[in-house]
Motif scaffolding. Sequence first.
Motif, short mmCIF file in Angstrom:
data_model
loop_
_atom_site.label_atom_id
_atom_site.label_comp_id
_atom_site.label_asym_id
_atom_site.label_seq_id
_atom_site.Cartn_x
_atom_site.Cartn_y
_atom_site.Cartn_z
N VAL A 205 -5.67 3.86 0.03
CA VAL A 205 -5.20 2.57 -0.48
C VAL A 205 -6.17 2.04 -1.52
CG1 VAL A 205 -4.58 0.20 0.14
CG2 VAL A 205 -3.91 2.09 1.63
N THR A 209 -5.51 1.03 -5.35
CA THR A 209 -5.90 -0.29 -5.84
C THR A 209 -6.56 -0.19 -7.21
OG1 THR A 209 -6.38 -0.86 -3.55
CG2 THR A 209 -7.15 -2.40 -5.20
N ILE A 220 3.41 0.12 -5.39
CA ILE A 220 3.78 -0.83 -4.33
C ILE A 220 5.30 -0.84 -4.16
CG2 ILE A 220 3.90 -3.29 -3.75
CD1 ILE A 220 1.05 -3.53 -4.89
N LYS A 221 5.99 -0.90 -5.29
CA LYS A 221 7.46 -1.00 -5.24
C LYS A 221 8.07 0.22 -4.55
CE LYS A 221 11.41 -1.55 -8.38
NZ LYS A 221 11.79 -1.81 -9.79
N ARG A 228 2.94 3.74 2.83
CA ARG A 228 3.19 2.43 3.42
C ARG A 228 2.52 2.32 4.79
NH1 ARG A 228 8.66 1.74 2.45
NH2 ARG A 228 9.05 2.68 4.46
N THR A 231 -1.09 1.59 4.19
CA THR A 231 -1.45 0.22 3.80
C THR A 231 -1.53 -0.67 5.04
OG1 THR A 231 0.85 -0.52 3.43
CG2 THR A 231 -0.35 0.41 1.54
N ALA A 234 -4.79 0.11 6.61
CA ALA A 234 -5.88 -0.36 5.75
C ALA A 234 -5.92 -1.88 5.63
CB ALA A 234 -5.78 0.29 4.37
N ALA A 235 -5.06 -2.56 6.37
CA ALA A 235 -5.10 -4.03 6.40
C ALA A 235 -5.85 -4.52 7.64
CB ALA A 235 -3.68 -4.60 6.38
N ARG B 286 -6.95 -4.77 2.02
CA ARG B 286 -6.07 -5.72 2.71
C ARG B 286 -5.10 -6.37 1.73
NH1 ARG B 286 -8.51 -9.67 7.52
NH2 ARG B 286 -7.23 -8.64 9.08
N ILE B 288 -3.66 -5.19 -1.01
CA ILE B 288 -2.52 -4.40 -1.46
C ILE B 288 -1.43 -4.42 -0.38
CG2 ILE B 288 -2.98 -2.03 -0.66
CD1 ILE B 288 -2.50 -1.22 -3.70
N ARG B 289 -1.82 -4.50 0.86
CA ARG B 289 -0.85 -4.66 1.94
C ARG B 289 -0.10 -5.98 1.77
NH1 ARG B 289 2.29 -1.90 5.25
NH2 ARG B 289 2.88 -3.09 7.06
N GLY B 291 0.43 -7.42 -0.92
CA GLY B 291 1.35 -7.20 -2.04
C GLY B 291 2.66 -6.61 -1.56
N ILE B 292 2.57 -5.64 -0.67
CA ILE B 292 3.77 -4.99 -0.16
C ILE B 292 4.56 -5.93 0.73
CG2 ILE B 292 4.56 -3.19 1.45
CD1 ILE B 292 2.57 -1.31 0.19
N GLN B 297 8.72 -6.07 1.45
CA GLN B 297 8.90 -4.64 1.61
C GLN B 297 9.92 -4.11 0.60
OE1 GLN B 297 9.86 -3.17 5.47
NE2 GLN B 297 8.79 -1.27 5.15
N TYR B 298 9.88 -4.64 -0.54
CA TYR B 298 10.64 -4.29 -1.76
C TYR B 298 12.15 -4.43 -1.66
CZ TYR B 298 10.60 0.50 0.25
OH TYR B 298 10.70 1.60 1.06
N GLU B 313 7.91 -6.52 9.38
CA GLU B 313 6.67 -6.07 8.77
C GLU B 313 5.53 -7.02 9.06
OE1 GLU B 313 4.96 -3.13 6.76
OE2 GLU B 313 7.01 -3.31 7.53
#
Lengths: 321, 321
Positions: A205, A209, A220-221, A228, A231, A234-235, B286, B288-289, B291-292, B297-298, B313
């Motif tokens: 991740v 970044t 991300i999209k 996923r 992430t 990694a949070a 953290r 970037i998570r 962000g998702i 979740q897009y 999520e």
Amino acid sequence: MTKTASQPLFNTVAFVGMGLIGSSMARRIKRDGLANKITCAVRSEATRDRVLELGLADEAYCDIKDAVGDADLVMLCAPLGANEAIGAQLTGALKKGAIVSDVGSVKQSVIRDIAPQLDEGVHFVPGHPLAGTEHSGPDSGFPELFEERWCILTPVPGESEDAADKVTALWEACGMYVERMDADHHDRILGITSHLPHLIAYTIVGTATDLEDALRQEVIKFSATGFRDFTRIAASDPTMWRDVFLNNREAVLDVLGRFQEDLMALQRAIRWGEGDKLFELFSRTREIRRGIVDAGQYFANFSAEGEARQSDETGKKKTDE
Amino acid sequence: MTKTASQPLFNTVAFVGMGLIGSSMARRIKRDGLANKITCAVRSEATRDRVLELGLADEAYCDIKDAVGDADLVMLCAPLGANEAIGAQLTGALKKGAIVSDVGSVKQSVIRDIAPQLDEGVHFVPGHPLAGTEHSGPDSGFPELFEERWCILTPVPGESEDAADKVTALWEACGMYVERMDADHHDRILGITSHLPHLIAYTIVGTATDLEDALRQEVIKFSATGFRDFTRIAASDPTMWRDVFLNNREAVLDVLGRFQEDLMALQRAIRWGEGDKLFELFSRTREIRRGIVDAGQYFANFSAEGEARQSDETGKKKTDE
């Protein structure tokens, strides 16, 4: 497997730290009447107020000595890096016969940091509930967190069986399956099953970044499986995980070294177009998955819910690719 | 988002390959009447018989030419490594105006292997539905596989808009959100979001496989988050993934190089006890998570179900640690 305690297992349980694990345990103890009284010590006044607001403890303090004096069980739920300082606060502060336990992800370092500071007559039972989420803080806990998960206890040689049995009973009442092993063995297993995967997830991740902004947005999209999932991992709480890596250094560096070698070999196979090597590895790794599925996701032998769990696992789980 | 087709989008759709993706698409087309007729070509007689037994196609053959002659859409669903040979079978076999599309995980190699072999008047629309499971074969498919997932089309410059629109309509009818981009851009994004994570998962599970037997058994028993997720990813089809890495070599090696550098830096920080560096990275990832999660979740912008998805999520997902 939900067990209902017929009577409290402890009179007073004191928590040092009230994050995800501590507050989940406190909620479970309250819900099921597993102790008569909960006290706790936290670092900031804001957290102390929040803990009382949430009704997680009957008494909450910022000074550890205030919280632990009357405790039959002191449960250490702070990050590993705080243990040495916490241990110093416990010296001379506990009543005779009190049990100290903890929930840290590394066990040798906890024994190193805590054990020497405990008075004679105080029992020490290091433990590690294998449960969590990527969330942290007293608001993030919930009483079902531990249901049908493993808890590993690493009792110190020569320590009273009785103390370990009492801690076992509490975790079982929280819904866990308890197993005992040596601390160094625990640290090696968790280095592989938990610490290395977290390190990899943080790295991948982090690599994403650092991509230029437009590409990162698209990553991300279109974030797909693996990424996923990574992430989410990694949070996880940065302080907790920093301390895990600093305190399980040898085991992590050992398995990381093996992983690096294996990854280099794969990288080379890709560069040289060695399809057979890739195919051989990818077929071999399929087997270990079957091992996990065949093991009923490690619970089928323990409970009826194991069945449902297993079929979840073998069933259709959608992913992106 | 379930759409119901009011009328068939194609008269005859021919599948080349009937694995997870092909058979899911065939089931969806059958279920929703998206084509009048489905034919397919598979490699073995056993698979051909199974496909007919499952009712996935009206006609099934072992020879590609038998399957594609009358097709309005030919959907290539075989592993990437088969494309060059498949392309040779398509030469002179398709009717004028037919559309060829595919579902491969790498797009530049598909264009390289297929496009030059197609006759004038045959349209080519490379595509990649970002959907899958770790299972493979005609039995593993299900019609909902594509629901609310992205499909990326990478139309070749100069190709007819009309053909791309028809393929778009089919994927949308299967429940997907369709986006178009250049093939090299696709390959770079997927190299990061999908191919690198799969490579890492294969490696880490392979590293565990090589452990001495007793330790491996305990790793399986106590397999925690990350690792258990990795084993699922590493159970994916070996042939498909071998071909992905061989065919997206440059993009994978590029991102793998970045990843290796980042991992080495982390390894060094652990060895030297540089807690600040670890904490800084773990805090950064953290974000970037978020962000998702913030991106719903897009899907939040696309459908009402996006809301439910998002709260899944951000809600409580249990993991081991």
